[in-house]
Scaffold this motif. Structure first.
Motif, PDB file in Angstrom:
ATOM      1  N   UNK A   1       0.849  -1.188   0.000  1.00 57.71           N
ATOM      2  CA  UNK A   1       0.000   0.000   0.000  1.00 57.71           C
ATOM      3  C   UNK A   1       0.881   1.232   0.000  1.00 57.71           C
ATOM      4  N   UNK A   2       0.571   2.159  -0.890  1.00 65.83           N
ATOM      5  CA  UNK A   2       1.270   3.439  -0.931  1.00 65.83           C
ATOM      6  C   UNK A   2       0.305   4.505  -0.432  1.00 65.83           C
ATOM      7  N   UNK A   3       0.706   5.204   0.607  1.00 66.81           N
ATOM      8  CA  UNK A   3      -0.103   6.293   1.162  1.00 66.81           C
ATOM      9  C   UNK A   3       0.572   7.595   0.760  1.00 66.81           C
ATOM     10  N   UNK A   4      -0.169   8.440   0.069  1.00 71.11           N
ATOM     11  CA  UNK A   4       0.381   9.706  -0.397  1.00 71.11           C
ATOM     12  C   UNK A   4      -0.722  10.721  -0.617  1.00 71.11           C
ATOM     13  N   UNK A   5      -0.419  11.712  -1.436  1.00 72.26           N
ATOM     14  CA  UNK A   5      -1.419  12.728  -1.773  1.00 72.26           C
ATOM     15  C   UNK A   5      -1.107  13.286  -3.153  1.00 72.26           C
ATOM     16  N   UNK A   6      -2.119  13.838  -3.816  1.00 71.72           N
ATOM     17  CA  UNK A   6      -1.911  14.433  -5.137  1.00 71.72           C
ATOM     18  C   UNK A   6      -0.914  15.590  -5.061  1.00 71.72           C
ATOM     19  N   UNK A   7      -0.083  15.708  -6.102  1.00 73.87           N
ATOM     20  CA  UNK A   7       0.856  16.811  -6.188  1.00 73.87           C
ATOM     21  C   UNK A   7       2.135  16.626  -5.395  1.00 73.87           C
ATOM     22  N   UNK A   8       2.314  15.477  -4.804  1.00 74.38           N
ATOM     23  CA  UNK A   8       3.501  15.193  -3.985  1.00 74.38           C
ATOM     24  C   UNK A   8       4.551  14.518  -4.873  1.00 74.38           C
ATOM     25  N   UNK A   9       5.671  15.223  -5.137  1.00 70.68           N
ATOM     26  CA  UNK A   9       6.674  14.646  -6.038  1.00 70.68           C
ATOM     27  C   UNK A   9       7.340  13.405  -5.445  1.00 70.68           C
ATOM     28  N   UNK A  10       7.526  13.354  -4.136  1.00 72.94           N
ATOM     29  CA  UNK A  10       8.081  12.141  -3.525  1.00 72.94           C
ATOM     30  C   UNK A  10       7.118  10.971  -3.674  1.00 72.94           C
TER      31      UNK A  10
END
Length: 90
Positions: free
Chosen positions: A17-26
């Motif tokens: 599972x990848x937890x992130x957010x839109x617009x996050x380059x990392x």
């Protein structure tokens, strides 16, 4: 005397599972690595938007992107491809 032996995990029985957010380059960099490794090894992949889940935001806001393997935190900020492969049993 019996020795404890670790059995190798079958990547096909594992979910990353990848937890992130839109617009996050990392997060985009992490997605590329996770997608490449899971596709190659046959592991399942899912992605969660931290902005859509208050509990995830509370827990991981300062660490994204975060990778989980079968629900357990594996990495944050950057995904090390070699370490991910090893964790998946490759």
């Amino acid at each position: 005397m019996s020795l404890l032996r670790r059995t190798k995990k079958n990547p096909a029985e594992t979910t990353v599972t990848l937890i992130g957010k839109p617009g996050c380059h990392l997060c985009e960099d992490a997605r590329e690595v996770v997608l490449r490794v899971t596709a190659e090894l046959g592991a399942a992949f899912e992605e969660k938007d931290i902005l859509q889940d208050p509990a995830l935001y509370e827990q991981y806001a300062e660490q994204i992107p975060v990778t989980l393997i079968d629900g357990r935190q594996h990495d944050f900020w950057r995904v090390d491809e070699t370490r991910l492969r090893k964790a998946l049993g490759a």
